[in-house]
Design an enzyme around this catalytic site. Structure first.
Site: not given
Ligand code: G3D
Ligand code: MG
Length: 211
Positions: A102-104
């Site tokens: 979720g932090q790509r």
């Protein structure tokens, strides 16, 4: 027997007892220290800190593991804005902890935290089968990171206390851990809430710190 001889014998006695006390001191010291302190003593030098990355999906149990490891040792926990990274720093010891997935978008910035990593600890929620694929993919990507080449990896198969949890061996197979050939690795079943297995994992870490 001359007085000189008696004094001489006393001196020998004192030096033998003194040496025994000195020799046993390190063992007494180690048995009274926490694991993080031992890590620090083993690795710390004024110019080099021990760097451990503690990664995994959100909800895997990283913060709970951190708390169980830290006890009274941790002096500061500083959430880094935007990154969702916690940096725990004691003298000679640095632990960078964050939730991946979720932090790509910010992945390019991660490399700042990968520099000079001594050990990577990857935490998995063994009870959340719906996310095994996602966590496996994240782990694979980490294994391909240039800056993490050859870094020893400990996988915690956490939440073993849940009745529906997958066994560590099952997770190792599902994640193809046996195909890892470029570094030492280990999977350790644990429960961060009870503390079971956490210590065993850290003992492996101590033995496998990159020289
Ligand atoms: P994270 O830091 O990886 O995001 P946390 O994960 O340490 O915040 O843990 C997420 C939730 O899982 C927490 O529950 C925590 O208590 C729980 N948890 C962590 N480790 C274990 C474990 O070994 N067994 C069980 N049963 N639960 C665990 P809450 O309810 O606070 O969200
Ligand atoms: Mg957390």
């Amino acid at each position: 027997m001359g007085e000189g001889c008696v004094i001489f014998k006393r001196l020998i006695y004192i030096s033998v007892v003194g040496s025994l006390v000195l020799l046993s001191a390190p063992f007494l010291l180690i048995s009274s220290m926490g694991l993080l302190s031992i890590l620090r003593k083993l690795k710390s030098s004024p110019d080099r800190e021990l760097r451990i990355l503690l990664l995994g999906l959100d909800n895997a149990g990283k913060t709970t593991i951190l708390k169980s490891l830290a006890s009274e040792d941790i002096s500061t926990i500083t959430p880094t804005q935007g990154f969702n990274i916690k940096s725990v720093q004691t003298d000679g010891f640095k632990l960078n902890v964050w939730d991946i997935g979720g932090q790509r978008k910010i992945r390019p910035y991660w490399s700042n935290y990968f520099d000079n990593t001594d050990v990577l600890i990857y935490v998995i929620d063994s009870g959340d089968k719906s996310r095994f694929e996602e966590t496996g993919n994240e782990l694979q990507e980490l294994l391909f990171e240039d800056k993490l080449v050859g870094v020893p990896i400990l996988v915690y198969a956490n939440k073993q206390d849940l009745i529906n949890s997958a066994a560590a061996s099952e997770i190792a197979t599902g994640l193809n851990l046996h195909t890892i050939k470029d570094r030492v690795w280990q999977i350790q079943a644990c429960s961060a809430t009870s503390g079971e297995g956490v210590r065993d994992g850290m003992e492996w870490v101590i033995k496998n710190i990159r020289k």
